[in-house]
Design an enzyme around this catalytic site. Sequence first.
Site, mmCIF file in Angstrom:
data_model
loop_
_atom_site.group_PDB
_atom_site.id
_atom_site.type_symbol
_atom_site.label_atom_id
_atom_site.label_comp_id
_atom_site.label_asym_id
_atom_site.label_seq_id
_atom_site.Cartn_x
_atom_site.Cartn_y
_atom_site.Cartn_z
ATOM 1 N NE ARG A 1 -8.868 -7.252 -19.537
ATOM 2 C CZ ARG A 1 -9.186 -6.224 -20.323
ATOM 3 N NH1 ARG A 1 -8.361 -5.199 -20.439
ATOM 4 N NH2 ARG A 1 -10.315 -6.219 -21.002
ATOM 5 N N PRO B 1 0.817 -1.220 0.000
ATOM 6 C CG PRO B 1 -0.147 -1.159 2.118
ATOM 7 C CD PRO B 1 0.606 -2.050 1.187
ATOM 8 C CG ASP C 1 -10.649 -2.424 -22.018
ATOM 9 O OD1 ASP C 1 -11.815 -2.756 -22.266
ATOM 10 O OD2 ASP C 1 -9.695 -3.223 -21.918
ATOM 11 C CD GLU D 1 2.188 -4.179 10.654
ATOM 12 O OE1 GLU D 1 2.213 -3.015 10.230
ATOM 13 O OE2 GLU D 1 1.147 -4.790 10.950
#
Length: 244
Positions: free
Chosen positions: A155, A86, A170, A113
């Site tokens: 993809r 993150p 897209d 962590e």
Amino acid sequence: MRIDIISIFPDYFAPLELSLIGKARAAGLLDVRVHDLRAWTHDRHNTVDDTPYGGGPGMVMKPEPWGEALDEVVGQAPARLVLPTPSGRRFGQADAERLAEEEHLVFGCGRYEGIDSRVAVDAARRMPVEELSIGDYVLNGGESATLVMVEAITRLLPGVLGNKESAVQDSFASGGMENLVEGPVYTKPSVWRGQEVPPVLLSGNHGAVDRWRRDQALRKTARNRPDLVAATPEEALDRRDREV
Ligand code: ADE
């Protein structure tokens, strides 16, 4: 393309056997290998974590198994290492397009962590390393983020999508959709529960259909993603776009 994934939960990647990715693997377009990090531990308990230096809650992944795992997996073929976290740079469609050009990607899935920070520094001596986040929320580990990125990347490989055109239209795709989300789509029947499909889509006029789709994409982007509208340079809009 070859993709190696290192994780303490190899079973997490069972979905990569399914659907388009599973077919791409079966067709030999994609070589995915999932490795259990614990294979590179040497103690009775297969320990992969320890308490953080400096104190605080949670556990940190030990550097030694990661170092050995990366040495062995990357030793086989030059690679780019992706570390989902993150705290990484935000992953977007442009990253998917860029990473789809690579021959060999390795994903290192951290838990707890995170991974001892020396692992990324050490790996960067031998290969390009990038820390990527899939969004501003915290997952239990990098596994689901890796699944997301692998799907977004693979993809785009030649032969994986049935219809070559569809990736170009897209949301976020380079070549016209960079800062746009796709508008509404319809299929048969032309009237359903009192709702008609927009007549332009039945007109057979491809120019008018393209223009309508772009208008709808601009409107939906303005409604759902004002942040993208703000990020769009004025030059990216044509005269008709500005009227929407
Ligand atoms: N690991 C935990 N949370 C994550 C996130 N948002 N993106 C990538 N990896 C993660």
